[in-house]
Design an enzyme around this catalytic site. Structure first.
Site, mmCIF file in Angstrom:
data_model
loop_
_atom_site.group_PDB
_atom_site.id
_atom_site.type_symbol
_atom_site.label_atom_id
_atom_site.label_comp_id
_atom_site.label_asym_id
_atom_site.label_seq_id
_atom_site.Cartn_x
_atom_site.Cartn_y
_atom_site.Cartn_z
ATOM 1 N N ILE A 75 21.937 103.496 -63.487
ATOM 2 C CA ILE A 75 22.635 104.285 -64.500
ATOM 3 C C ILE A 75 23.944 103.587 -64.862
ATOM 4 C CG2 ILE A 75 23.871 105.827 -62.907
ATOM 5 C CD1 ILE A 75 22.771 108.135 -64.884
ATOM 6 N N ASP B 57 28.686 110.739 -71.113
ATOM 7 C CA ASP B 57 27.704 109.971 -71.926
ATOM 8 C C ASP B 57 27.254 108.730 -71.167
ATOM 9 O OD1 ASP B 57 27.451 111.466 -74.363
ATOM 10 O OD2 ASP B 57 29.521 110.897 -74.729
ATOM 11 N N THR B 58 25.915 108.470 -71.197
ATOM 12 C CA THR B 58 25.338 107.570 -70.213
ATOM 13 C C THR B 58 23.986 107.067 -70.684
ATOM 14 O OG1 THR B 58 26.388 108.936 -68.513
ATOM 15 C CG2 THR B 58 24.617 107.498 -67.784
ATOM 16 N N ILE B 59 23.554 105.926 -70.140
ATOM 17 C CA ILE B 59 22.147 105.538 -70.251
ATOM 18 C C ILE B 59 21.583 105.409 -68.852
ATOM 19 C CG2 ILE B 59 22.436 104.394 -72.476
ATOM 20 C CD1 ILE B 59 21.739 102.292 -69.420
#
Length: 528
Positions: A366, A349-351
Protein backbone atom coordinates in the site's frame (compact mmCIF):
# COMPACT_ATOMS: atom_id res chain seq x y z
CA UNK A 1 -22.78 -17.45 -3.80
CA UNK A 2 -23.24 -17.75 -7.59
CA UNK A 3 -23.31 -14.43 -9.41
CA UNK A 4 -26.60 -13.41 -11.03
CA UNK A 5 -25.50 -12.84 -14.62
CA UNK A 6 -28.73 -10.97 -15.38
CA UNK A 7 -27.39 -8.08 -13.31
CA UNK A 8 -24.43 -5.76 -13.94
CA UNK A 9 -21.35 -6.87 -12.10
CA UNK A 10 -17.82 -8.11 -12.28
CA UNK A 11 -16.68 -11.72 -12.46
CA UNK A 12 -14.00 -13.02 -10.15
CA UNK A 13 -10.72 -13.46 -12.05
CA UNK A 14 -9.09 -16.89 -12.19
CA UNK A 15 -5.54 -17.75 -13.31
CA UNK A 16 -2.88 -20.34 -12.61
CA UNK A 17 0.56 -18.81 -13.14
CA UNK A 18 0.37 -15.36 -11.63
CA UNK A 19 -2.04 -12.56 -10.83
CA UNK A 20 -2.19 -8.95 -9.78
CA UNK A 21 -5.01 -6.67 -8.69
CA UNK A 22 -4.66 -2.89 -8.77
CA UNK A 23 -6.91 0.15 -8.95
CA UNK A 24 -5.94 1.01 -12.56
CA UNK A 25 -5.86 -1.21 -15.67
CA UNK A 26 -2.53 0.14 -16.94
CA UNK A 27 -0.84 -0.78 -13.67
CA UNK A 28 -2.42 -4.24 -13.66
CA UNK A 29 -1.23 -4.75 -17.21
CA UNK A 30 2.32 -3.75 -16.30
CA UNK A 31 2.37 -6.12 -13.33
CA UNK A 32 1.24 -9.10 -15.40
CA UNK A 33 3.74 -8.22 -18.11
CA UNK A 34 6.55 -8.20 -15.53
CA UNK A 35 5.46 -11.63 -14.29
CA UNK A 36 5.31 -13.04 -17.83
CA UNK A 37 8.80 -11.74 -18.57
CA UNK A 38 10.33 -13.47 -15.56
CA UNK A 39 10.06 -10.88 -12.82
CA UNK A 40 8.70 -11.96 -9.47
CA UNK A 41 5.86 -10.56 -7.38
CA UNK A 42 8.06 -7.91 -5.75
CA UNK A 43 9.28 -6.64 -9.15
CA UNK A 44 5.69 -6.55 -10.45
CA UNK A 45 4.35 -4.77 -7.37
CA UNK A 46 7.01 -2.05 -7.49
CA UNK A 47 6.58 -1.52 -11.23
CA UNK A 48 2.82 -1.19 -10.87
CA UNK A 49 2.99 0.99 -7.75
CA UNK A 50 5.31 3.58 -9.27
CA UNK A 51 3.15 3.68 -12.39
CA UNK A 52 0.08 4.31 -10.24
CA UNK A 53 1.72 7.52 -9.06
CA UNK A 54 1.22 8.71 -12.64
CA UNK A 55 -2.17 7.08 -13.26
CA UNK A 56 -3.60 8.29 -9.93
CA UNK A 57 -1.44 11.23 -8.79
CA UNK A 58 -4.18 12.48 -6.49
CA UNK A 59 -3.79 9.25 -4.54
CA UNK A 60 -0.10 8.46 -4.47
CA UNK A 61 3.35 9.27 -5.75
CA UNK A 62 7.07 9.19 -5.08
CA UNK A 63 6.62 11.93 -2.48
CA UNK A 64 4.67 9.47 -0.30
CA UNK A 65 5.07 6.43 1.95
CA UNK A 66 4.52 2.70 1.58
CA UNK A 67 4.07 -0.42 3.71
CA UNK A 68 4.25 -4.02 2.54
CA UNK A 69 3.87 -7.62 3.65
CA UNK A 70 5.79 -10.18 1.60
CA UNK A 71 5.49 -13.96 1.59
CA UNK A 72 8.66 -15.39 0.00
CA UNK A 73 8.35 -18.17 -2.56
CA UNK A 74 8.29 -21.64 -1.03
CA UNK A 75 7.72 -20.35 2.50
CA UNK A 76 4.86 -19.27 4.73
CA UNK A 77 7.07 -16.85 6.62
CA UNK A 78 5.85 -13.25 6.39
CA UNK A 79 8.11 -10.22 6.11
CA UNK A 80 6.81 -6.77 7.05
CA UNK A 81 8.25 -3.53 5.69
CA UNK A 82 7.64 -0.09 7.14
CA UNK A 83 8.67 2.57 4.62
CA UNK A 84 6.96 5.52 6.26
CA UNK A 85 8.86 8.76 6.62
CA UNK A 86 9.83 10.71 9.71
CA UNK A 87 9.36 14.28 10.86
CA UNK A 88 12.27 16.64 10.14
CA UNK A 89 14.83 16.77 12.95
CA UNK A 90 14.17 20.49 13.48
CA UNK A 91 10.40 19.96 13.86
CA UNK A 92 8.90 19.93 17.35
CA UNK A 93 5.37 20.19 18.67
CA UNK A 94 6.39 23.29 20.59
CA UNK A 95 7.53 24.94 17.36
CA UNK A 96 4.15 24.37 15.73
CA UNK A 97 2.15 25.33 18.82
CA UNK A 98 4.18 28.56 19.03
CA UNK A 99 2.83 29.48 15.59
CA UNK A 100 -0.67 29.42 17.05
CA UNK A 101 -1.79 26.04 15.73
CA UNK A 102 -3.82 23.55 17.78
CA UNK A 103 -3.35 20.90 15.09
CA UNK A 104 -0.97 20.55 12.19
CA UNK A 105 -2.35 22.36 9.11
CA UNK A 106 -2.88 19.70 6.47
CA UNK A 107 -2.13 21.88 3.44
CA UNK A 108 1.23 23.16 4.61
CA UNK A 109 4.92 22.29 4.62
CA UNK A 110 4.57 21.66 8.36
CA UNK A 111 2.60 18.52 7.50
CA UNK A 112 5.25 17.15 5.12
CA UNK A 113 7.23 14.24 6.51
CA UNK A 114 10.22 12.84 4.62
CA UNK A 115 8.91 10.56 1.82
CA UNK A 116 9.65 6.92 2.66
CA UNK A 117 8.33 5.01 -0.34
CA UNK A 118 11.46 5.15 -2.52
CA UNK A 119 13.58 3.82 0.35
CA UNK A 120 11.07 0.98 0.69
CA UNK A 121 11.00 0.14 -3.02
CA UNK A 122 14.79 0.12 -3.21
CA UNK A 123 15.04 -2.12 -0.13
CA UNK A 124 12.43 -4.58 -1.38
CA UNK A 125 13.99 -4.71 -4.84
CA UNK A 126 17.49 -5.36 -3.50
CA UNK A 127 16.47 -7.98 -0.95
CA UNK A 128 13.54 -9.78 -2.58
CA UNK A 129 13.26 -8.75 -6.23
CA UNK A 130 14.59 -10.70 -9.19
CA UNK A 131 15.09 -7.76 -11.54
CA UNK A 132 17.33 -4.71 -11.20
CA UNK A 133 15.61 -1.57 -9.98
CA UNK A 134 16.36 -0.01 -13.38
CA UNK A 135 14.43 -2.74 -15.21
CA UNK A 136 11.58 -2.55 -12.70
CA UNK A 137 11.17 1.23 -13.10
CA UNK A 138 11.40 1.22 -16.92
CA UNK A 139 7.62 0.98 -17.58
CA UNK A 140 6.86 3.88 -15.23
CA UNK A 141 9.59 6.02 -16.79
CA UNK A 142 8.11 5.40 -20.23
CA UNK A 143 4.61 6.36 -19.07
CA UNK A 144 5.86 9.47 -17.25
CA UNK A 145 7.43 10.68 -20.50
CA UNK A 146 4.68 9.69 -22.93
CA UNK A 147 1.77 10.29 -20.56
CA UNK A 148 -1.23 8.26 -19.44
CA UNK A 149 -4.89 8.84 -20.38
CA UNK A 150 -6.87 9.89 -17.31
CA UNK A 151 -9.38 7.24 -16.19
CA UNK A 152 -13.01 8.08 -15.23
CA UNK A 153 -12.80 7.66 -11.42
CA UNK A 154 -9.45 9.45 -11.40
CA UNK A 155 -10.95 12.36 -13.35
CA UNK A 156 -13.78 12.61 -10.81
CA UNK A 157 -11.38 12.67 -7.85
CA UNK A 158 -9.04 15.09 -9.60
CA UNK A 159 -11.81 17.60 -10.25
CA UNK A 160 -12.82 17.49 -6.58
CA UNK A 161 -9.23 18.10 -5.44
CA UNK A 162 -8.04 21.11 -7.40
CA UNK A 163 -8.70 23.65 -4.64
CA UNK A 164 -6.16 21.88 -2.43
CA UNK A 165 -3.34 22.50 -4.90
CA UNK A 166 -1.17 25.58 -4.61
CA UNK A 167 2.03 27.03 -6.03
CA UNK A 168 4.11 24.70 -8.20
CA UNK A 169 1.64 21.87 -7.71
CA UNK A 170 -0.92 23.73 -9.80
CA UNK A 171 1.59 23.98 -12.64
CA UNK A 172 2.45 20.27 -12.55
CA UNK A 173 -0.95 18.75 -11.77
CA UNK A 174 -3.42 20.93 -13.67
CA UNK A 175 -3.75 21.31 -17.43
CA UNK A 176 -4.51 24.86 -18.47
CA UNK A 177 -5.39 25.64 -14.85
CA UNK A 178 -8.05 22.91 -14.64
CA UNK A 179 -8.29 19.24 -13.77
CA UNK A 180 -7.96 16.93 -16.77
CA UNK A 181 -11.05 15.16 -18.05
CA UNK A 182 -11.36 11.43 -18.63
CA UNK A 183 -9.26 10.59 -21.67
CA UNK A 184 -6.97 13.63 -21.40
CA UNK A 185 -3.25 12.79 -21.33
CA UNK A 186 -1.27 13.50 -18.16
CA UNK A 187 2.51 13.74 -18.51
CA UNK A 188 5.19 14.11 -15.85
CA UNK A 189 8.60 14.52 -17.54
CA UNK A 190 10.11 15.85 -14.30
CA UNK A 191 9.20 12.64 -12.51
CA UNK A 192 10.58 10.62 -15.43
CA UNK A 193 13.93 12.28 -14.83
CA UNK A 194 13.75 11.54 -11.10
CA UNK A 195 12.95 7.89 -11.81
CA UNK A 196 15.88 7.66 -14.23
CA UNK A 197 18.18 8.86 -11.47
CA UNK A 198 16.75 6.32 -9.05
CA UNK A 199 17.15 3.62 -11.69
CA UNK A 200 20.83 4.58 -12.05
CA UNK A 201 21.82 5.35 -8.45
CA UNK A 202 19.18 3.62 -6.33
CA UNK A 203 17.61 5.45 -3.40
CA UNK A 204 20.55 7.88 -3.32
CA UNK A 205 19.31 9.27 -6.62
CA UNK A 206 16.25 10.49 -4.73
CA UNK A 207 17.48 11.28 -1.23
CA UNK A 208 20.75 12.94 -2.20
CA UNK A 209 21.97 15.23 -4.95
CA UNK A 210 19.88 17.50 -7.15
CA UNK A 211 16.53 15.79 -6.51
CA UNK A 212 16.88 16.10 -2.73
CA UNK A 213 18.10 19.68 -3.11
CA UNK A 214 14.95 20.49 -5.09
CA UNK A 215 12.74 19.01 -2.37
CA UNK A 216 14.53 20.67 0.53
CA UNK A 217 14.71 24.11 -1.11
CA UNK A 218 11.06 23.96 -2.15
CA UNK A 219 9.87 22.94 1.32
CA UNK A 220 11.95 25.55 3.11
CA UNK A 221 10.58 28.24 0.78
CA UNK A 222 7.10 27.10 1.81
CA UNK A 223 7.83 27.37 5.55
CA UNK A 224 9.18 23.88 6.19
CA UNK A 225 12.05 23.06 8.53
CA UNK A 226 13.49 20.30 6.38
CA UNK A 227 17.23 19.84 5.91
CA UNK A 228 19.36 17.76 3.55
CA UNK A 229 20.25 15.38 6.38
CA UNK A 230 16.57 14.53 6.91
CA UNK A 231 16.45 13.14 3.38
CA UNK A 232 19.93 11.58 3.34
CA UNK A 233 19.11 9.57 6.50
CA UNK A 234 15.79 8.19 5.18
CA UNK A 235 15.43 4.42 5.46
CA UNK A 236 12.89 1.62 5.48
CA UNK A 237 12.65 -0.91 8.32
CA UNK A 238 11.69 -4.56 8.40
CA UNK A 239 9.09 -5.26 11.08
CA UNK A 240 7.38 -8.35 12.46
CA UNK A 241 3.71 -8.63 11.41
CA UNK A 242 1.04 -8.99 14.11
CA UNK A 243 -2.14 -11.03 13.89
CA UNK A 244 -5.37 -12.13 15.51
CA UNK A 245 -7.57 -15.17 15.00
CA UNK A 246 -11.15 -14.73 13.77
CA UNK A 247 -13.12 -17.99 13.77
CA UNK A 248 -10.09 -20.01 12.69
CA UNK A 249 -8.84 -17.51 10.10
CA UNK A 250 -5.80 -15.41 10.97
CA UNK A 251 -5.87 -11.73 10.05
CA UNK A 252 -2.29 -10.47 9.61
CA UNK A 253 -1.42 -6.77 9.85
CA UNK A 254 1.67 -4.64 10.42
CA UNK A 255 2.46 -3.17 13.85
CA UNK A 256 2.34 0.56 14.67
CA UNK A 257 2.94 3.27 13.58
CA UNK A 258 0.26 1.96 11.19
CA UNK A 259 -3.18 1.27 12.60
CA UNK A 260 -3.60 -2.33 11.50
CA UNK A 261 -4.05 -3.22 15.17
CA UNK A 262 -7.35 -1.33 14.96
CA UNK A 263 -8.61 -4.01 12.55
CA UNK A 264 -7.36 -6.77 14.86
CA UNK A 265 -9.27 -5.27 17.80
CA UNK A 266 -12.41 -4.85 15.70
CA UNK A 267 -12.26 -8.49 14.59
CA UNK A 268 -11.91 -9.73 18.16
CA UNK A 269 -14.80 -7.54 19.33
CA UNK A 270 -17.09 -8.88 16.60
CA UNK A 271 -16.07 -12.50 17.14
CA UNK A 272 -18.35 -12.65 20.18
CA UNK A 273 -21.45 -12.01 18.06
CA UNK A 274 -23.22 -14.42 15.71
CA UNK A 275 -22.54 -12.37 12.59
CA UNK A 276 -23.34 -15.25 10.23
CA UNK A 277 -26.96 -15.31 11.46
CA UNK A 278 -27.52 -11.71 10.32
CA UNK A 279 -28.45 -10.19 6.97
CA UNK A 280 -24.99 -9.41 5.51
CA UNK A 281 -26.17 -6.00 4.38
CA UNK A 282 -28.83 -5.34 6.98
CA UNK A 283 -29.07 -2.90 9.86
CA UNK A 284 -28.03 -5.25 12.66
CA UNK A 285 -24.68 -6.13 11.14
CA UNK A 286 -23.95 -2.50 10.23
CA UNK A 287 -24.77 -1.50 13.83
CA UNK A 288 -22.45 -4.06 15.42
CA UNK A 289 -19.65 -3.18 13.02
CA UNK A 290 -20.09 0.54 13.73
CA UNK A 291 -19.97 0.04 17.49
CA UNK A 292 -16.90 -2.19 17.27
CA UNK A 293 -15.25 0.41 15.04
CA UNK A 294 -16.05 3.27 17.39
CA UNK A 295 -14.45 1.40 20.28
CA UNK A 296 -11.41 0.26 18.27
CA UNK A 297 -10.75 3.69 16.76
CA UNK A 298 -11.02 5.31 20.17
CA UNK A 299 -8.37 2.88 21.43
CA UNK A 300 -6.25 3.70 18.40
CA UNK A 301 -6.49 7.41 19.10
CA UNK A 302 -5.37 6.86 22.66
CA UNK A 303 -2.48 4.46 22.16
CA UNK A 304 -1.19 4.03 18.59
CA UNK A 305 1.97 5.93 17.65
CA UNK A 306 5.51 5.33 16.48
CA UNK A 307 6.33 1.94 18.05
CA UNK A 308 9.32 3.47 19.85
CA UNK A 309 6.88 5.68 21.76
CA UNK A 310 4.45 2.96 22.90
CA UNK A 311 5.96 1.79 26.21
CA UNK A 312 3.20 -0.77 26.86
CA UNK A 313 3.22 -2.15 23.31
CA UNK A 314 -0.08 -3.60 22.09
CA UNK A 315 -1.35 -4.77 25.49
CA UNK A 316 -3.67 -1.74 26.00
CA UNK A 317 -5.53 -2.72 22.81
CA UNK A 318 -5.15 -6.47 22.38
CA UNK A 319 -4.87 -7.90 25.88
CA UNK A 320 -7.54 -10.61 26.43
CA UNK A 321 -9.02 -8.92 29.49
CA UNK A 322 -9.15 -5.56 27.69
CA UNK A 323 -10.91 -7.10 24.67
CA UNK A 324 -13.52 -8.76 26.92
CA UNK A 325 -14.18 -5.52 28.80
CA UNK A 326 -14.53 -3.52 25.60
CA UNK A 327 -16.81 -6.09 23.94
CA UNK A 328 -19.12 -5.91 26.95
CA UNK A 329 -19.76 -2.24 26.12
CA UNK A 330 -21.54 -3.13 22.86
CA UNK A 331 -25.33 -3.17 23.10
CA UNK A 332 -26.71 -5.22 20.18
CA UNK A 333 -29.75 -2.97 19.97
CA UNK A 334 -28.54 0.51 20.83
CA UNK A 335 -25.74 2.87 19.80
CA UNK A 336 -23.48 4.26 22.50
CA UNK A 337 -24.13 7.98 22.88
CA UNK A 338 -20.52 8.77 23.90
CA UNK A 339 -17.98 6.11 23.03
CA UNK A 340 -15.04 7.96 24.55
CA UNK A 341 -16.75 8.23 27.92
CA UNK A 342 -17.74 4.56 27.79
CA UNK A 343 -14.30 3.27 26.83
CA UNK A 344 -12.44 5.68 29.08
CA UNK A 345 -13.36 3.57 32.06
CA UNK A 346 -11.66 0.62 30.34
CA UNK A 347 -8.61 2.12 29.25
CA UNK A 348 -7.20 9.07 3.42
CA UNK A 349 -6.15 8.68 -0.07
CA UNK A 350 -4.19 5.64 -1.17
CA UNK A 351 -3.50 2.95 -3.74
CA UNK A 352 -3.27 -0.73 -2.89
CA UNK A 353 -1.65 -3.52 -4.92
CA UNK A 354 -1.50 -7.25 -4.47
CA UNK A 355 0.55 -9.63 -6.62
CA UNK A 356 1.05 -13.40 -6.46
CA UNK A 357 3.51 -15.05 -8.85
CA UNK A 358 3.84 -18.62 -10.19
CA UNK A 359 6.18 -19.55 -7.30
CA UNK A 360 3.53 -18.24 -4.92
CA UNK A 361 5.54 -15.33 -3.66
CA UNK A 362 2.80 -12.96 -2.47
CA UNK A 363 2.98 -9.21 -1.98
CA UNK A 364 0.51 -6.97 -0.19
CA UNK A 365 1.59 -3.35 -0.74
CA UNK A 366 0.00 0.00 0.00
CA UNK A 367 1.36 3.38 -1.13
CA UNK A 368 -0.06 6.81 -0.37
CA UNK A 369 0.31 10.58 -0.03
CA UNK A 370 -2.59 10.79 2.52
CA UNK A 371 -5.09 13.50 1.50
CA UNK A 372 -6.00 14.28 -2.12
CA UNK A 373 -2.67 15.38 -3.59
CA UNK A 374 -1.21 15.16 -0.07
CA UNK A 375 -0.18 18.58 1.17
CA UNK A 376 -1.16 20.12 -2.18
CA UNK A 377 2.47 21.22 -2.56
CA UNK A 378 5.14 20.15 -5.05
CA UNK A 379 8.85 20.67 -5.58
CA UNK A 380 9.53 23.50 -7.99
CA UNK A 381 11.92 21.77 -10.40
CA UNK A 382 10.83 18.12 -10.67
CA UNK A 383 7.20 18.42 -9.58
CA UNK A 384 7.36 15.88 -6.74
CA UNK A 385 4.04 16.07 -4.92
CA UNK A 386 4.62 16.06 -1.15
CA UNK A 387 2.56 13.92 1.20
CA UNK A 388 1.04 15.43 4.35
CA UNK A 389 1.50 12.49 6.72
CA UNK A 390 2.62 14.87 9.45
CA UNK A 391 -1.06 15.72 9.87
CA UNK A 392 -1.30 12.30 11.52
CA UNK A 393 0.57 13.65 14.55
CA UNK A 394 -1.18 15.29 17.47
CA UNK A 395 0.01 18.46 19.20
CA UNK A 396 -1.37 17.27 22.54
CA UNK A 397 1.50 17.48 25.03
CA UNK A 398 2.54 14.11 26.40
CA UNK A 399 0.47 12.04 23.98
CA UNK A 400 2.29 8.99 22.54
CA UNK A 401 1.61 10.38 19.05
CA UNK A 402 2.78 13.92 19.81
CA UNK A 403 4.90 15.42 17.03
CA UNK A 404 8.63 15.11 17.72
CA UNK A 405 11.86 15.27 15.69
CA UNK A 406 12.64 12.14 13.69
CA UNK A 407 9.39 10.48 14.75
CA UNK A 408 6.91 8.59 12.57
CA UNK A 409 3.24 9.66 12.78
CA UNK A 410 0.15 7.51 13.27
CA UNK A 411 -0.41 6.12 9.78
CA UNK A 412 -3.68 5.08 8.13
CA UNK A 413 -2.39 2.86 5.30
CA UNK A 414 -2.29 -0.84 6.11
CA UNK A 415 -1.62 -3.90 3.93
CA UNK A 416 -3.02 -7.24 5.11
CA UNK A 417 -3.09 -10.96 4.54
CA UNK A 418 -5.27 -13.86 5.66
CA UNK A 419 -3.84 -17.21 6.77
CA UNK A 420 -5.60 -20.52 7.21
CA UNK A 421 -3.86 -23.35 9.01
CA UNK A 422 -0.61 -21.40 8.94
CA UNK A 423 -0.66 -20.96 5.15
CA UNK A 424 -1.18 -17.65 3.40
CA UNK A 425 -4.66 -17.74 1.91
CA UNK A 426 -5.13 -14.19 0.63
CA UNK A 427 -3.14 -10.97 0.39
CA UNK A 428 -5.59 -8.06 0.36
CA UNK A 429 -6.05 -4.43 1.20
CA UNK A 430 -8.58 -1.64 1.31
CA UNK A 431 -8.00 1.97 0.29
CA UNK A 432 -9.80 4.86 1.87
CA UNK A 433 -7.98 6.68 4.67
CA UNK A 434 -9.53 6.10 8.07
CA UNK A 435 -11.90 3.46 6.68
CA UNK A 436 -9.17 0.91 6.07
CA UNK A 437 -9.36 -1.14 9.32
CA UNK A 438 -13.14 -1.29 9.02
CA UNK A 439 -12.75 -2.31 5.38
CA UNK A 440 -10.39 -5.11 6.33
CA UNK A 441 -12.85 -6.47 8.85
CA UNK A 442 -15.77 -6.11 6.44
CA UNK A 443 -13.98 -8.21 3.81
CA UNK A 444 -12.85 -10.72 6.45
CA UNK A 445 -16.36 -11.23 7.80
CA UNK A 446 -17.91 -11.23 4.32
CA UNK A 447 -15.74 -14.21 3.47
CA UNK A 448 -15.63 -16.06 6.80
CA UNK A 449 -19.20 -15.52 8.01
CA UNK A 450 -21.04 -15.32 4.70
CA UNK A 451 -18.91 -17.47 2.39
CA UNK A 452 -18.35 -14.79 -0.23
CA UNK A 453 -15.59 -15.01 -2.82
CA UNK A 454 -13.09 -12.11 -3.06
CA UNK A 455 -15.06 -10.16 -5.66
CA UNK A 456 -18.36 -10.51 -3.80
CA UNK A 457 -16.68 -9.52 -0.54
CA UNK A 458 -15.35 -6.38 -2.22
CA UNK A 459 -18.53 -5.49 -4.12
CA UNK A 460 -20.96 -5.41 -1.19
CA UNK A 461 -22.26 -2.08 0.17
CA UNK A 462 -20.29 -0.43 2.96
CA UNK A 463 -21.00 1.65 6.02
CA UNK A 464 -18.66 3.60 8.25
CA UNK A 465 -18.97 5.72 11.40
CA UNK A 466 -17.13 8.97 10.62
CA UNK A 467 -17.43 12.58 11.75
CA UNK A 468 -20.05 11.59 14.32
CA UNK A 469 -22.42 10.01 11.81
CA UNK A 470 -23.01 6.55 10.38
CA UNK A 471 -22.38 6.96 6.67
CA UNK A 472 -24.09 4.54 4.30
CA UNK A 473 -23.33 3.81 0.68
CA UNK A 474 -26.28 3.75 -1.70
CA UNK A 475 -26.32 -0.05 -1.61
CA UNK A 476 -28.12 0.13 1.73
CA UNK A 477 -31.89 0.42 1.41
CA UNK A 478 -34.12 2.84 3.30
CA UNK A 479 -35.39 0.08 5.60
CA UNK A 480 -31.87 -0.48 6.91
CA UNK A 481 -31.32 3.26 7.26
CA UNK A 482 -34.53 3.66 9.27
CA UNK A 483 -33.68 0.74 11.54
CA UNK A 484 -30.25 2.20 12.24
CA UNK A 485 -31.78 5.55 13.12
CA UNK A 486 -34.09 3.77 15.54
CA UNK A 487 -31.02 2.30 17.21
CA UNK A 488 -29.72 5.80 17.86
CA UNK A 489 -27.38 6.34 14.92
CA UNK A 490 -27.16 9.63 13.07
CA UNK A 491 -27.50 8.06 9.61
CA UNK A 492 -26.43 9.90 6.48
CA UNK A 493 -25.88 8.99 2.86
CA UNK A 494 -22.24 9.28 1.86
CA UNK A 495 -21.54 11.45 -1.18
CA UNK A 496 -18.55 9.42 -2.36
CA UNK A 497 -18.04 5.66 -2.36
CA UNK A 498 -16.13 4.21 0.58
CA UNK A 499 -12.63 3.38 -0.50
CA UNK A 500 -11.61 0.60 -2.84
CA UNK A 501 -10.08 -2.85 -2.46
CA UNK A 502 -8.06 -5.60 -4.12
CA UNK A 503 -7.57 -9.22 -3.15
CA UNK A 504 -6.07 -12.45 -4.48
CA UNK A 505 -7.16 -15.70 -2.88
CA UNK A 506 -4.70 -18.60 -3.22
CA UNK A 507 -6.51 -21.90 -3.78
CA UNK A 508 -3.75 -24.27 -2.72
CA UNK A 509 -5.75 -27.42 -3.41
CA UNK A 510 -6.59 -26.60 -7.03
CA UNK A 511 -3.48 -24.57 -7.75
CA UNK A 512 -5.32 -21.48 -8.96
CA UNK A 513 -5.45 -17.81 -8.01
CA UNK A 514 -8.77 -16.01 -7.51
CA UNK A 515 -8.71 -12.24 -7.82
CA UNK A 516 -11.08 -9.40 -7.11
CA UNK A 517 -10.80 -5.66 -7.78
CA UNK A 518 -13.13 -2.94 -6.55
CA UNK A 519 -15.64 -1.48 -9.05
CA UNK A 520 -15.51 1.71 -6.99
CA UNK A 521 -12.19 2.34 -8.77
CA UNK A 522 -10.99 1.98 -12.36
CA UNK A 523 -8.90 -1.11 -11.78
CA UNK A 524 -8.99 -4.80 -12.53
CA UNK A 525 -7.59 -8.15 -11.41
CA UNK A 526 -5.56 -9.78 -14.18
CA UNK A 527 -3.74 -13.07 -14.40
CA UNK A 528 -2.15 -15.43 -16.87
Amino acid sequence: MPRDFHLPGRSTAYAENGMCATSHPLASGIAVDVLKRGGNAVDAAIAAAVTLGLCEPQMTGIGGDCFAIVKPAGEDRLIGLNASGRAPKAMTAQTVRAQGFESIPVRSALAVTVPGAIAGFAQLSADHGRWSLADTLAPAIAYAEAGVPVAPRVALDWARSTEGLSGAARDFYLIGGAAPRAGDMFRAPGQAEVLRRIAKDGAKGFYEGEVAEDMVASLRALGGLHEAEDFASASADYVEPVSADYRGVELVELPPNGHGVTALLMAKLLEGFDIAALDPFGAQRAHLEAEAARIAYDARNRFVADADHMPDGLEPMLGDAKIAALAALIDPDRAMPDVRAATGAVHKDTIYITVVDRDRMAVSLIYSIFHDFGSGLASSKFGINFQNRGAGFTLEAGHPNELAPGKRPLHTIIPAMLRRGGRVAMPFGVMGGQYQPTGHVRILTNMVDFGMDPQEAIDGPRSFHEDGALMLENGYGEAAATALRDMGHDVRRREGALGGAQAIEIDHERGVLIGGSDPRKDGVALGY
